[in-house]
Design a protein around this motif. Structure first.
Motif, PDB file in Angstrom:
ATOM      1  N   ALA A 199       0.141  -1.145   0.133  1.00  0.00           N
ATOM      2  CA  ALA A 199       0.046   0.132   0.387  1.00  0.00           C
ATOM      3  C   ALA A 199       0.808   1.452   0.064  1.00  0.00           C
ATOM      4  CB  ALA A 199      -0.819   0.303   1.263  1.00  0.00           C
ATOM      5  N   GLU A 200       2.353   1.020   1.034  1.00  0.00           N
ATOM      6  CA  GLU A 200       2.485   2.495   0.976  1.00  0.00           C
ATOM      7  C   GLU A 200       3.432   2.401  -0.569  1.00  0.00           C
ATOM      8  OE1 GLU A 200       5.412   2.336   4.197  1.00  0.00           O
ATOM      9  OE2 GLU A 200       7.175   3.363   3.286  1.00  0.00           O
ATOM     10  N   ALA A 201       3.776   1.659  -0.908  1.00  0.00           N
ATOM     11  CA  ALA A 201       4.294   2.029  -2.534  1.00  0.00           C
ATOM     12  C   ALA A 201       3.431   2.833  -3.613  1.00  0.00           C
ATOM     13  CB  ALA A 201       5.117   0.458  -2.799  1.00  0.00           C
ATOM     14  N   ALA A 202       2.727   1.683  -3.658  1.00  0.00           N
ATOM     15  CA  ALA A 202       1.661   1.735  -3.887  1.00  0.00           C
ATOM     16  C   ALA A 202       0.865   3.747  -4.146  1.00  0.00           C
ATOM     17  CB  ALA A 202       0.383   1.176  -3.945  1.00  0.00           C
ATOM     18  N   ASP A 203       1.167   3.486  -2.909  1.00  0.00           N
ATOM     19  CA  ASP A 203       0.792   4.794  -2.785  1.00  0.00           C
ATOM     20  C   ASP A 203       1.100   6.015  -3.914  1.00  0.00           C
ATOM     21  OD1 ASP A 203      -2.103   4.316  -1.787  1.00  0.00           O
ATOM     22  OD2 ASP A 203      -0.869   4.523   0.771  1.00  0.00           O
TER      23      ASP A 203
END
Lengths: 426, 220
Positions: A199-203
């Motif tokens: 989620a962090e990378a995608a955000d």
């Protein structure tokens, strides 16, 4: 200079002997039988080659793990770290114009300088196949079916093949213009099934909503055929749709062969992205924390050595398979002699001994000139059922436990011929 | 069906881990608490607990002796075990920091000829300085790292801090943060696939409990 040997072995190698060696050999034989029964032909690549030849197509990690050394002319050599690359080279340089598809298999040792960890050794045995020159779903299904047949033939009671498609994740990455580093961050997060890191990378990336949703769902896309429906509804572009369609075709063919129960569909595996171009799979067994077998389609590999040809295959690790089999009652493997024969066999017994050996009897002849008591004790220690004690030029005492029968050599020869299997009745 | 084996870390993460399990209806309270028990079966029969040193939790999980484990990101990134990390658990938050004696805290590290750094995290420390093109001497210790600058063994240290009190009491100040850590649920790769349903349920339950606790429930 004389040095005292301290008995050490390097890390990551093993001595295999006794019953374990017999099991190892029996397993190799069983796997060879499976591969030849599907009309695959064995190749025996060299143990070492020029380091460049291998390094060109190996993953960066495998490249680092190669055992390299220098030839007398100064060129870098390497022990083979993989048998697929060597097989691809053989096809690309020598077999490419033979009738396609080529069906090849190998059984051999490979060498990797790995840090000792779960299920990793520095010398281990791979048995695998390559189906070259067929890009069809039928070819994918054949390779998967052979992997399952091999595990069945090894008498592994429970196993699971997780089958995915490298095109799925590649399609998700390709649909957005992101750099290699960002792509690698996403890949690592999916590889760890870490929803927080993903989620962090995608955000941090400008992803369209469909791509973002598909990415976040990817680690959880594993299970039965319903996974394919879910993935199809998530697929953000044509390439992702194609990957799912191919998996559906392969899965249908496995269902048709009655093999679907062994299969889990799994789009959450994203290793070997630079290598696999189509389906990819791993086999797992209860109690073993590492895969037994890995494989997939790599249509880009052959072009490195010759004409571009599609290829699909797998490699199974024998030592891991033996470890997975160890908790179960294995079919007894024995290398104990059927017969221990006394020293000094009469001239007429020679052809009889050779004939019996020719029919599969394991016969140990005493070369220490033991007396009768010593020979009986020795035979017990070796696990032999029967002792042949020569009685004059033309007769033998057949001793099994406490029973002693005196036979002429002609009578013994007749009994041997009638015995249903080696060691039977005599 | 056999129970799932969960490796729990001794030390500061154990209390909150036991409390998370309690929230889900499991009882691991007989571990720790002065007890010497290292293996325990849960009364529900669904879980078996193995109590290990935090550094060893990923080892049990990677080899598949434990199906699941709870351990901090600091240990995971230092050891890089080949395991899944499906869930961060919201407790055991801490940071891995580079710290220096107060007197040296303004010194430009790039201009220092020799850096000697004491740490329990040699791989992370070395990777951090390698990325910056700096050769450093790493001194691996297994505890009380604060002692190293005070005694002259090293001029810097890399260690985890929670409140930073231990650093302050030893006359040290934080220079940089290398990593943020929190407790993480890890899973053996093969077990995760072979026992997908059971593990999937447990992960979902833990995710829900972690969210509920973060939303103001009792904090571990």
């Amino acid at each position: 200079m004389v040095t005292v040997w301290d008995g050490r072995l390097p890390h990551g190698v093993a001595d295999i002997f006794g019953v374990d060696a017999a099991r190892h050999i029996a397993l190799r034989r069983a796997l060879r039988d499976v591969f030849t029964s599907w009309a695959y032909q064995e190749v025996i690549p060299p143990t070492f080659e020029y380091a460049d030849t291998q390094a060109a197509e190996l993953s960066p990690q495998l490249r680092e793990e190669m055992y390299r050394f220098v030839d007398r002319d100064g060129r870098a050599l390497a022990l083979r770290a993989d048998l697929t690359v060597a097989t691809a080279r053989i096809v690309g340089t020598r077999l490419y114009d033979q009738p396609l598809p080529l069906r090849l298999f190998y059984v051999g040792h490979v060498f990797r300088h790995e840090e000792p960890r779960a299920g990793r050794r520095r010398e281990f045995t791979q048995a695998g196949i390559e189906l070259v020159g067929a890009g069809s779903a039928e070819a994918d299904a054949e390779v998967l079916a052979i992997a399952m047949t091999a595990l069945q033939r090894a008498q592994l009671p429970r196993f699971q093949l997780n089958v995915g498609h490298s095109g799925w994740f590649r399609a998700l990455l390709a649909s957005v213009a992101i750099g290699d580093a960002a792509g690698e961050r996403l890949r690592i997060a999916v590889d760890r099934k870490s929803s927080a890191a993903l989620a962090e990378a995608a955000d941090s990336l400008p992803l369209s909503e469909p791509v973002r949703a598909a990415l976040l769902a990817t680690p959880g896309l594993s299970g039965g055929p319903e996974v394919l429906q879910r993935a199809a509804s998530l697929a953000p572009n044509a390439e992702a749709q194609e990957a799912i369609a191919r998996l559906e075709q392969v899965y249908a063919r496995l269902t048709h062969r009655g093999l679907a129960d062994y299969v889990a569909l799994d789009l959450g595996e994203v290793r070997g992205m630079q290598y696999y171009t189509g389906i990819r799979f791993e086999a797992f067994a209860p109690g073993l924390g590492v895969p037994l077998c890995t494989g997939g389609r790599y249509d880009g590999l052959l072009a490195h050595f010759g004409p571009s040809l599609p290829a699909v295959g797998f490699a199974l690790e024998l030592e891991r398979l033996l470890l997975a089999l160890s908790p179960y009652d294995l079919p007894s493997v024995t290398n104990a002699p059927h017969v221990v024969a006394a020293a000094g066999a009469p001239r007429a017994a020679w052809s009889l001994l050779q004939a019996a050996r020719g029919r599969g009897w394991r016969i140990e002849e005493d070369v220490l000139g033991r007396d009768r008591q010593a020979l009986l004790a020795h035979a017990r220690g070796r696990g032999a059922q029967t002792v042949w004690w020569w009685d004059g030029e033309d007769a033998v005492q057949v001793i099994a436990g406490v029973a002693v029968r005196r036979l002429t050599l002609a009578e013994l020869a007749r009994e041997l011929e009638r015995a249903p299997e080696p060691g039977g009745s005599v | 069906m056999a129970s799932l084996t969960l490796a729990l870390p001794k030390g500061r993460l154990l209390g909150p881990a036991v409390s998370l399990l309690k929230h889900l209806g499991y009882d691991a309270s007989a571990l720790g608490n002065g007890s010497r028990k290292l293996i325990l079966d849960d009364a529900t029969g669904a879980l078996r607990y193995v109590l290990a040193k935090p550094d060893d939790v990923p080892v049990y999980v990677e080899y598949g002796v434990a199906d699941l484990g709870i351990v901090g990101q600091d240990v995971l990134r230092e050891r890089e075990p080949d395991v899944y990390e499906p869930l961060t658990l919201g407790f055991g938050r801490c940071r891995l920091v580079l710290a220096a004696p107060r007197a040296r805290s303004q010194v430009n590290l790039r201009l220092e000829p020799v850096l000697r750094i004491a740490t329990k995290y040699p791989r992370l420390t070395s990777a951090y300085f390698q990325q910056r093109g700096m050769a450093v001497e790493i001194i691996r210790l297994s505890g009380s790292v604060e002692l190293a600058p005070a005694t002259g063994l090293a001029n810097l240290l890399v260690d985890v801090v929670d409140t930073g009190r231990t650093l302050r009491e030893n006359g040290l100040v934080e220079v940089e943060t290398l990593l943020r850590s929190e407790a993480t649920l890890i899973a053996n790769r093969a077990a995760f696939k072979l026992r997908m349903t059971e593990i999937g349920l447990l992960v979902r339950d833990m995710e829900r409990a972690t969210r509920e606790r973060a939303d103001g429930g009792p904090r571990g």
